[in-house]
Motif scaffolding. Structure first.
Motif, PDB file in Angstrom:
ATOM      1  N   GLU A  78     -11.531   4.182   6.546  1.00  0.00           N
ATOM      2  CA  GLU A  78     -10.935   4.516   5.249  1.00  0.00           C
ATOM      3  C   GLU A  78     -10.293   3.305   4.586  1.00  0.00           C
ATOM      4  OE1 GLU A  78      -7.898   7.931   3.468  1.00  0.00           O
ATOM      5  OE2 GLU A  78      -8.662   8.084   5.517  1.00  0.00           O
TER       6      GLU A  78
ATOM      7  N   LYS B  47      -1.197   4.709   3.009  1.00  0.00           N
ATOM      8  CA  LYS B  47      -1.536   6.066   2.585  1.00  0.00           C
ATOM      9  C   LYS B  47      -0.974   7.101   3.552  1.00  0.00           C
ATOM     10  CE  LYS B  47      -5.490   8.835   1.020  1.00  0.00           C
ATOM     11  NZ  LYS B  47      -6.963   8.838   0.804  1.00  0.00           N
TER      12      LYS B  47
ATOM     13  N   ARG C 151     -12.409   1.378   2.166  1.00  0.00           N
ATOM     14  CA  ARG C 151     -12.612   2.113   0.903  1.00  0.00           C
ATOM     15  C   ARG C 151     -11.383   2.008   0.007  1.00  0.00           C
ATOM     16  NH1 ARG C 151     -14.862   5.924   4.587  1.00  0.00           N
ATOM     17  NH2 ARG C 151     -13.092   7.357   4.383  1.00  0.00           N
ATOM     18  N   ILE C 152     -10.196   2.088   0.607  1.00  0.00           N
ATOM     19  CA  ILE C 152      -8.965   1.978  -0.177  1.00  0.00           C
ATOM     20  C   ILE C 152      -8.890   0.614  -0.861  1.00  0.00           C
ATOM     21  CG2 ILE C 152      -6.441   1.850  -0.009  1.00  0.00           C
ATOM     22  CD1 ILE C 152      -6.657   3.958   2.266  1.00  0.00           C
TER      23      ILE C 152
ATOM     24  N   HIS D 284      -3.870  -0.969   4.803  1.00  0.00           N
ATOM     25  CA  HIS D 284      -4.084  -0.183   3.574  1.00  0.00           C
ATOM     26  C   HIS D 284      -4.143   1.304   3.890  1.00  0.00           C
ATOM     27  CE1 HIS D 284      -4.973  -4.180   1.986  1.00  0.00           C
ATOM     28  NE2 HIS D 284      -4.725  -3.652   0.803  1.00  0.00           N
ATOM     29  N   LEU D 285      -4.775   1.650   4.992  1.00  0.00           N
ATOM     30  CA  LEU D 285      -4.742   3.041   5.454  1.00  0.00           C
ATOM     31  C   LEU D 285      -3.314   3.449   5.809  1.00  0.00           C
ATOM     32  CD1 LEU D 285      -5.990   5.679   6.657  1.00  0.00           C
ATOM     33  CD2 LEU D 285      -6.218   4.405   8.804  1.00  0.00           C
TER      34      LEU D 285
ATOM     35  N   SER E 260       0.837  -1.196   0.000  1.00  0.00           N
ATOM     36  CA  SER E 260       0.000   0.000   0.000  1.00  0.00           C
ATOM     37  C   SER E 260       0.875   1.251   0.000  1.00  0.00           C
ATOM     38  CB  SER E 260      -0.926  -0.006   1.219  1.00  0.00           C
ATOM     39  OG  SER E 260      -1.743   1.147   1.237  1.00  0.00           O
TER      40      SER E 260
ATOM     41  N   PHE F   2       0.916   4.126  -3.129  1.00  0.00           N
ATOM     42  CA  PHE F   2       0.644   5.549  -2.935  1.00  0.00           C
ATOM     43  C   PHE F   2       1.867   6.393  -3.280  1.00  0.00           C
ATOM     44  CE2 PHE F   2      -2.956   4.134  -0.235  1.00  0.00           C
ATOM     45  CZ  PHE F   2      -3.950   4.920  -0.810  1.00  0.00           C
TER      46      PHE F   2
ATOM     47  N   GLU G  15     -11.174   0.603  -3.800  1.00  0.00           N
ATOM     48  CA  GLU G  15     -10.631   1.464  -4.867  1.00  0.00           C
ATOM     49  C   GLU G  15      -9.503   0.760  -5.607  1.00  0.00           C
ATOM     50  OE1 GLU G  15      -9.493   4.895  -2.663  1.00  0.00           O
ATOM     51  OE2 GLU G  15     -11.566   5.598  -2.374  1.00  0.00           O
ATOM     52  N   ARG G  16      -8.627   0.076  -4.873  1.00  0.00           N
ATOM     53  CA  ARG G  16      -7.514  -0.646  -5.503  1.00  0.00           C
ATOM     54  C   ARG G  16      -8.027  -1.780  -6.392  1.00  0.00           C
ATOM     55  NH1 ARG G  16      -4.196   3.190  -5.395  1.00  0.00           N
ATOM     56  NH2 ARG G  16      -2.904   3.521  -3.552  1.00  0.00           N
TER      57      ARG G  16
END
Length: 427
Positions: free
Chosen positions: A104, A377, A107-108, A373-374, A43, A47, A111-112
């Motif tokens: 979040e 970011k 959601r990531i 995953h957060l 992750s 990013f 999105e991925r």
């Protein structure tokens, strides 16, 4: 040179095809060297690459070899200790930031999966199942708490309603989170690794970091090469070993066990989980389960403090599965494996910086699929000079385990025994 293969898990047996990745055998230069090709490292790499950094990832074994490729595959929001616990220990602004970030990660992931067309059997919907009325009361409070932070995809399930989503009679109710869900965890990691490479990132497998040369221009050494970087991200979690002694002092690897049945067929699978949601119960040492893409039941639970591998995983987990689903008594278990996660005393992740250029995130405490995953970011933001969210995690208080490394395992096991007894007594 040693070649470390994947463990003999269902995930490894059903993984998507991947290219062979070389070991590092050279002296390379990059902007960021990421140590660990699990979710945190991948992750972070994604990013950073999307923001113009050159990134090199070092993996001691294979992509997703650790917890990222062995976990229960459940997308669960928040942290191992929920936002209300955080609110009691930090200032209001910090608690607000951490609360906003708690949802979040899921959601990531979505999105991925969409952006890079990752084939990982993504399904929506996760159930928290209450065994006692006290646990149901906790879920009611949790729903109010999460809704206070804008998370509204939640439904409380009474005893009748939970029977419609879980074919098990031991629950008094539950809560459905439609932003939760489940995935094939190794295939998610493999898809993210392919995305890293599609953006120009480089991943070296079978390339353990054996030494970090600290300083203004840090260097990461492997058995046959080295990476010169401007920044380092340490993302080894429970598989880091003693590479960074400061990080091992306040954490402890723990093992959890998973079994996978033979394919059940559509009718039997649907009778267990009619909507194909994943489930975890509300006990301190919880059980969790879901269906795979080919209609197997994946069932996990238990914790081995100190990360020893049990001699007979099926003997530990199969009775838990049969307590929930006695109709599976004649079903064969095709796979059984263990994997390590990293526990902190606070059960909250440890995030920080060593010197000016070594960043780290670790200690998801069994709640890592979304948080990692957060974390990627947040770490990437910090390297770009946007440190507010990074600082919100970095400022969390952390403490060493009582008794140091010698006694941390028995003390933690004793604490777990106490909370398990409370669960059984319903107090």
């Amino acid at each position: 040179m040693a070649n470390t293969p994947y463990p003999q898990s269902y995930y490894a047996a059903s993984a998507n095809p991947v290219p062979e990745r070389p070991a590092l055998q050279d002296d390379v230069a990059t902007d960021v060297c990421v140590i660990g090709a699990g979710y945190t490292g991948l992750s972070s790499a994604l990013f950073l690459l999307e923001n113009g950094f050159r990134v090199t990832v070092l993996e001691a074994a294979k992509v997703g070899f650790g917890a990222s490729g062995r976990n229960g595959g459940q997308i669960v929001n928040s942290y191992s200790r929920d936002i209300d616990v955080i609110e009691r220990s930090v200032a209001p602004k910090q608690a607000q930031l951490l609360g906003q970030m708690a949802f979040e990660g899921s959601r990531i992931i979505r999105e991925r999966v969409a952006q890079y067309n990752i084939q990982c059997d993504l399904k929506d919907g996760g159930v928290f199942a209450a065994i006692t009325k006290k646990q149901m009361g906790h879920l009611e409070s949790q729903k109010r708490l999460w809704e206070r932070f804008g998370h509204t995809q939640l439904e409380l399930l009474d005893e009748r309603r939970i029977r419609e989503v879980v074919g098990c009679d031991q629950y008094v109710g539950g809560m459905l989170d439609m932003s939760g869900g489940h995935i094939h965890p190794l295939n998610l990691a493999l898809g993210e690794a392919a995305a890293v490479e599609s953006l120009g990132g480089t991943i070296y497998e079978q390339s353990p970091a054996v030494r970090i040369e600290r300083g203004a221009n840090p260097v990461v050494h492997t058995p046959q090469g080295k990476v010169r970087a401007k920044f380092i991200i340490v993302a080894g979690n429970a598989y880091l070993g003693n590479l960074v002694p400061e990080l091992s002092a306040k954490s402890m690897p723990c093992g959890t066990q998973v079994i996978t049945t033979e394919p059940l067929g559509d009718a039997l699978a649907k009778s267990l989980l009619p909507q194909d949601y994943c489930v975890e119960d509300c006990n301190y040492l919880l059980d969790y389960y879901r269906l795979s893409g080919d209609k197997r039941l994946i069932f996990g639970g238990g914790v081995v403090y100190g990360a020893r591998d049990p001699a007979n995983i099926e003997a530990i987990i199969r009775p838990k599965m049969l307590k929930a689903f006695p109709q599976l008594k004649d079903v064969k278990i095709d796979y059984a494996w263990t994997g390590n996660f990293l526990l902190t005393l606070s059960r909250l992740p440890q995030v920080g910086r060593l010197g000016d250029n070594i960043y780290y995130s670790q200690g998801c405490s069994g709640h890592g699929v979304t948080y990692t995953h957060l974390a990627g970011k947040v770490l990437a933001e910090a390297l770009r000079g946007q440190a507010e969210r990074f600082d919100a995690f970095a400022d969390l208080p952390h403490y060493p385990f009582p008794g140091g490394q010698l006694l941390r395992t028995p003390f933690s096991a004793l604490g777990a025994w106490y909370y398990t007894l409370r669960d059984k007594l319903g107090v």
